[in-house]
Design a protein around this motif. Sequence first.
Motif, PDB file in Angstrom:
ATOM      1  N   ARG A 344       0.861  -1.178   0.000  1.00  0.00           N
ATOM      2  CA  ARG A 344       0.000   0.000   0.000  1.00  0.00           C
ATOM      3  C   ARG A 344       0.901   1.233   0.000  1.00  0.00           C
ATOM      4  O   ARG A 344       1.676   1.438   0.946  1.00  0.00           O
ATOM      5  N   ASP A 345       0.823   2.053  -1.039  1.00  0.00           N
ATOM      6  CA  ASP A 345       1.613   3.277  -1.104  1.00  0.00           C
ATOM      7  C   ASP A 345       0.909   4.397  -0.361  1.00  0.00           C
ATOM      8  O   ASP A 345      -0.312   4.585  -0.486  1.00  0.00           O
ATOM      9  N   ASP A 377      -1.296   3.668  10.345  1.00  0.00           N
ATOM     10  CA  ASP A 377      -1.701   2.464   9.623  1.00  0.00           C
ATOM     11  C   ASP A 377      -1.099   1.198  10.234  1.00  0.00           C
ATOM     12  O   ASP A 377      -1.741   0.137  10.255  1.00  0.00           O
ATOM     13  N   GLU A 394      -7.083  -6.669  -2.189  1.00  0.00           N
ATOM     14  CA  GLU A 394      -7.419  -5.443  -2.925  1.00  0.00           C
ATOM     15  C   GLU A 394      -7.664  -4.292  -1.955  1.00  0.00           C
ATOM     16  O   GLU A 394      -7.211  -3.167  -2.194  1.00  0.00           O
ATOM     17  N   ALA A 395      -8.362  -4.554  -0.866  1.00  0.00           N
ATOM     18  CA  ALA A 395      -8.639  -3.501   0.112  1.00  0.00           C
ATOM     19  C   ALA A 395      -7.360  -3.066   0.818  1.00  0.00           C
ATOM     20  O   ALA A 395      -7.138  -1.877   1.052  1.00  0.00           O
ATOM     21  N   GLY A 397      -4.381  -3.116  -0.383  1.00  0.00           N
ATOM     22  CA  GLY A 397      -3.491  -2.419  -1.304  1.00  0.00           C
ATOM     23  C   GLY A 397      -3.979  -1.054  -1.734  1.00  0.00           C
ATOM     24  O   GLY A 397      -3.204  -0.273  -2.292  1.00  0.00           O
ATOM     25  N   SER A 398      -5.218  -0.741  -1.468  1.00  0.00           N
ATOM     26  CA  SER A 398      -5.795   0.522  -1.944  1.00  0.00           C
ATOM     27  C   SER A 398      -5.739   1.596  -0.870  1.00  0.00           C
ATOM     28  O   SER A 398      -6.310   1.439   0.214  1.00  0.00           O
ATOM     29  N   GLN A 399      -5.075   2.696  -1.180  1.00  0.00           N
ATOM     30  CA  GLN A 399      -5.010   3.807  -0.236  1.00  0.00           C
ATOM     31  C   GLN A 399      -6.397   4.420  -0.031  1.00  0.00           C
ATOM     32  O   GLN A 399      -6.665   5.070   0.973  1.00  0.00           O
ATOM     33  N   ALA A 400      -7.303   4.200  -0.988  1.00  0.00           N
ATOM     34  CA  ALA A 400      -8.656   4.752  -0.885  1.00  0.00           C
ATOM     35  C   ALA A 400      -9.482   4.040   0.181  1.00  0.00           C
ATOM     36  O   ALA A 400     -10.485   4.579   0.659  1.00  0.00           O
ATOM     37  N   VAL A 401      -9.085   2.829   0.554  1.00  0.00           N
ATOM     38  CA  VAL A 401      -9.816   2.068   1.574  1.00  0.00           C
ATOM     39  C   VAL A 401      -9.147   2.292   2.930  1.00  0.00           C
ATOM     40  O   VAL A 401      -7.971   1.977   3.103  1.00  0.00           O
ATOM     41  N   LYS A 402      -9.895   2.842   3.857  1.00  0.00           N
ATOM     42  CA  LYS A 402      -9.345   3.107   5.185  1.00  0.00           C
ATOM     43  C   LYS A 402      -9.211   1.805   5.978  1.00  0.00           C
ATOM     44  O   LYS A 402     -10.162   0.996   6.029  1.00  0.00           O
TER      45      LYS A 402
END
Length: 409
Positions: A344-345, A377, A394-395, A397-402
């Motif tokens: 996760r970036d 995090d 997927e969750a 790895g996604s910065q959009a998912v808290k």
Amino acid sequence: MAGGMVIIGAGECGGRAALTLRDLGYEGPVTLVGDEPHLPYERPPLSKEAMTSAAPLIKAIASDELLAERSIRYIHSVRAVAIDRAAHVVRLSDGSSLAYDKLLLATGSVPRKLPMPGLGLRCVYLRTFNDALAIRAHLSAGNRVAIIGGGFIGLELAASARKLGATVTVLEAQPRILRRGVPAEIAEIIHKAHEAEGVKVLTGQGITAIADDGAEVRIMLADEQEVVADLAVIGIGAVPVTALAAEAGLATDNGMAVDGTLRTDDPHIFAAGDCCSFPLAIYGGRRVRLEAWRNAQEQGALAAKNMLGANEAHAAVPWFWSDQCGLTLQIAGLSDEGRSIVRRDLDDGAFILFHLAEDGRLVAASGIGPGNAVARDIRLAEMLIAKQASPSPEALGSQAVKLKSLLAA
């Protein structure tokens, strides 16, 4: 002789245990025994602030006033040399003895010795505040420092030495630095950060000979390179201090072997911190020994509870951190448990690697970035690990998912 609670080892773990006994309302005798002349103090600053601050000071766990206020007897500058389990007595190096109702062994660990001839006064180890002061005297512009071992202590010391202007060479026999417990992707970033600060890092280089003539140290490497230094600091790992326990007939297994409540095979003797190995429930009872500041704190407090009869099992997720070259590394869990990794970036070049078991459980998270970029995090990941959660890759790895939303789910 009065009995009560006796704690052997006055570091983070032992000091925390003594204070917790009082916090929990125990009113009997509490005796803390340490082999150094100082007040109980924290060790993480030894490779950092103790090297770089203008006036290095001990970061004490408790002051004389606090120990007196809590009625904690602190005996310093002595060692425990024998335990008479039948009589419930500990014998000390000054010839005195202490009776105990419950005994906690928090003896910690000592630097692993480099098994080579040729080591002299300019080949040193870092464990105590006095060691730090002696090393610090050599960390100045124009001085050459060789650090043998590319682990946490060696690299933190390398960063400190460069801040003070010393010429620094790190020698690591393994193919990369931080081989134990740190993912290769993160280790590579730390390697490059050290090189950007002017540290010469040589990996995959075994040492064939050392010559210390008292004026300088000459280190011959397997590829026939020679490293010449004014000081060599050896940091090749730590060994748990177990002789006292072993001589008393207590079981050992990469440290004093304790159960989940930190009790040894003697119901009146506990062990905690760097010196003990214990079963970690969230990893299927895998026996581990942790060399970490927070583990020492947590186990010191837990041992105190269980000495008073709580019978509470250790349930904390391992957590480690290190500050080097403007970067902070944090790891929650045991990264060698993971079979797959999701990245996760984050902002400012920070990122976290999530380690997943074959069944999808999150078992570790390793993060690196400037300042506290990964702290929040990693803390949330730690909570997910404790819950044995299985978030989707997927969750993660996604910065959009808290991560907080994954915890709620």
